[in-house]
Motif scaffolding. Structure first.
Motif, short mmCIF file in Angstrom:
data_model
loop_
_atom_site.label_atom_id
_atom_site.label_comp_id
_atom_site.label_asym_id
_atom_site.label_seq_id
_atom_site.Cartn_x
_atom_site.Cartn_y
_atom_site.Cartn_z
N THR A 87 0.76 -1.21 -0.07
CA THR A 87 0.03 -0.13 -0.03
C THR A 87 0.82 1.45 0.07
N GLY A 88 0.22 2.28 -0.17
CA GLY A 88 0.75 3.81 0.20
C GLY A 88 1.31 3.95 1.71
N SER A 89 2.01 5.02 2.03
CA SER A 89 2.22 5.29 3.45
C SER A 89 2.81 6.75 3.38
N ALA A 90 2.60 7.35 4.48
CA ALA A 90 3.11 8.57 4.58
C ALA A 90 4.69 8.74 4.95
N SER A 91 5.02 7.43 5.38
CA SER A 91 6.51 7.30 5.71
C SER A 91 7.11 7.47 4.15
N SER A 92 8.61 7.42 4.33
CA SER A 92 9.51 7.62 3.36
C SER A 92 10.36 6.35 3.06
N ILE A 122 1.82 0.20 -4.88
CA ILE A 122 1.02 1.61 -4.95
C ILE A 122 1.66 2.58 -4.25
N CYS A 123 2.34 3.81 -4.80
CA CYS A 123 2.80 5.02 -4.29
C CYS A 123 4.05 4.64 -3.38
N TYR A 124 3.91 4.43 -2.14
CA TYR A 124 5.19 4.07 -1.29
C TYR A 124 5.60 2.58 -1.55
N GLY A 125 4.45 1.86 -1.92
CA GLY A 125 4.75 0.36 -2.52
C GLY A 125 5.81 0.47 -3.71
N HIS A 126 5.49 1.39 -4.67
CA HIS A 126 6.25 1.44 -5.82
C HIS A 126 7.73 1.95 -5.38
N GLN A 127 7.73 3.00 -4.45
CA GLN A 127 8.91 3.36 -3.94
C GLN A 127 10.00 2.36 -3.19
N ILE A 128 8.93 1.38 -2.28
CA ILE A 128 9.89 0.50 -1.53
C ILE A 128 10.28 -0.79 -2.59
N LEU A 129 9.44 -0.87 -3.40
CA LEU A 129 9.98 -1.84 -4.57
C LEU A 129 11.20 -1.44 -5.32
N ALA A 130 11.38 -0.24 -5.69
CA ALA A 130 12.42 0.35 -6.22
C ALA A 130 13.78 0.12 -5.37
N ARG A 131 13.74 0.49 -4.08
CA ARG A 131 14.43 0.31 -2.99
C ARG A 131 15.05 -1.20 -2.92
N ALA A 132 13.99 -2.08 -2.74
CA ALA A 132 14.32 -3.57 -2.69
C ALA A 132 15.14 -4.17 -4.02
N PHE A 133 14.89 -3.70 -5.11
CA PHE A 133 15.80 -3.84 -6.30
C PHE A 133 16.89 -3.08 -6.54
N ASP A 134 17.42 -2.44 -5.57
CA ASP A 134 18.62 -1.53 -5.48
C ASP A 134 18.40 -0.21 -6.14
N GLY A 135 17.25 0.16 -6.27
CA GLY A 135 17.08 1.57 -6.85
C GLY A 135 17.09 2.70 -5.70
#
Length: 322
Positions: A87-92, A122-135
């Protein structure tokens, strides 16, 4: 006696990364209600042939912040989960927090050890996936995107997300200042691809493909280990599987699950906090009222999971069901 219609159950583990502000909860519930409702409403708009099985969604929510709970490893291995959705999140997503690190590590391990499990962010989920794959994930120096924004689709984006040739824009509600500035590196020999852009945030939707066209869902294979064959599905429309069936990962920077009222309430809360004021507030409230493609993108997510709209034999048009 009429033959009982077959059922197809699609199972989604929803990793809940936040609770929305109280005014949003008051009108729409928390994410354990917003996301399943969005997926069900999207499913309700999908036209199916009468011979295709009735689809049921099984969504189980996991609190990955306070409880740091996740799908059981044995269940994943046995193919009980077709997809993991964040999901989304207000966290970074770039913060060095215990739950953030655990979430990124879980997503990477799921991709490596359970590759038939689809990943949706989705949103935060999009971003944490990028981080998980070294983005990378960073605070955007160009500022916020708030309310409905038109994202320019790539040719692939149009094809995969179900837009017509003459449609160039994906309209999606946005609530973010952090973003993914560039594509993550390749994973398992496959490259990430971006499907849509805005001037403020150039990466609006990420995909990662499988090496084959349409590997089975984990529940169909009854295992989550990768199988190097395409789906054999007699229930797929005769024009073949949807191109989204070849997606291992799909993410959106925006919020297809958000509606005008949710975004307006978030803007009000951020205004009270002194974060969204002046011209940004006024523009954002105007944007929030614009129409968006939420249900269309919900259908794309479900097509990725094998639930696709009925087509004629030539694949040209939908079949309208009574």
């Amino acid at each position: 006696m009429a033959q009982q219609q077959k059922k197809k159950v699609v199972s989604i583990a929803l990793l809940v990364a936040d609770t929305p502000p109280p005014p949003v909860v008051a009108v729409r519930g928390d994410y354990t209600q917003i996301y399943p409702r969005f997926l069900q409403e999207s499913l309700n708009t999908i036209k199916r042939h009468s011979w295709q099985p009735q689809v049921e969604l099984h969504v189980r929510c996991y609190d990955v912040v306070k409880k740091m709970e996740y799908p059981d490893e044995g269940q994943l291995g046995d193919g009980l989960w077709d997809a993991v959705m964040i999901t989304g999140s207000a966290s970074s997503a770039y913060l060095d927090l215990e739950w953030t690190r655990k979430l990124a590590a879980f997503l990477r391990a799921t991709a490596e050890n359970h590759p038939l499990v689809r990943l949706i962010g989705i949103c935060y989920g999009h971003q944490i996936l990028a981080r998980a794959f070294d983005g990378q994930v960073v605070s955007n120096p160009k500022g916020w995107e708030l309310g409905t924004f038109s994202c320019t689709l790539t040719p692939h984006g149009k094809e995969l997300l179900g837009y017509d040739e003459n449609e160039t824009q994906m309209a999606i509600q946005q609530v973010h200042k952090d973003h993914v500035p560039e594509l993550p590196p390749d994973f398992a020999g496959e490259s990430f691809e971006n499907l849509a852009s805005t001037e403020i945030s150039p990466i609006q939707s990420l995909i990662l493909r499988y090496p084959t066209e349409a590997p089975p869902l984990a529940s169909t294979a009854q295992a989550s280990a990768y199988m190097a064959f395409d789906i054999e599905d007699s229930e797929t429309a005769s024009s073949g599987p949807n191109p989204l069936r070849s997606m291992h990962l799909l993410s959106f920077q925006g919020h297809p699950e958000f509606d005008r009222e949710i975004v307006e309430n978030i803007i009000e809360v951020r205004t009270e906090m002194g974060i969204v004021t002046g011209e940004l507030r006024e523009k954002s409230l105007v944007n929030a009222k614009k129409p968006h493609d939420g249900l269309k993108l919900g259908r794309a997510i479900l097509a990725m999971l094998g639930v696709e709209e009925a087509r004629t034999d030539t694949g040209d048009s939908m079949v309208h069901l009574q």
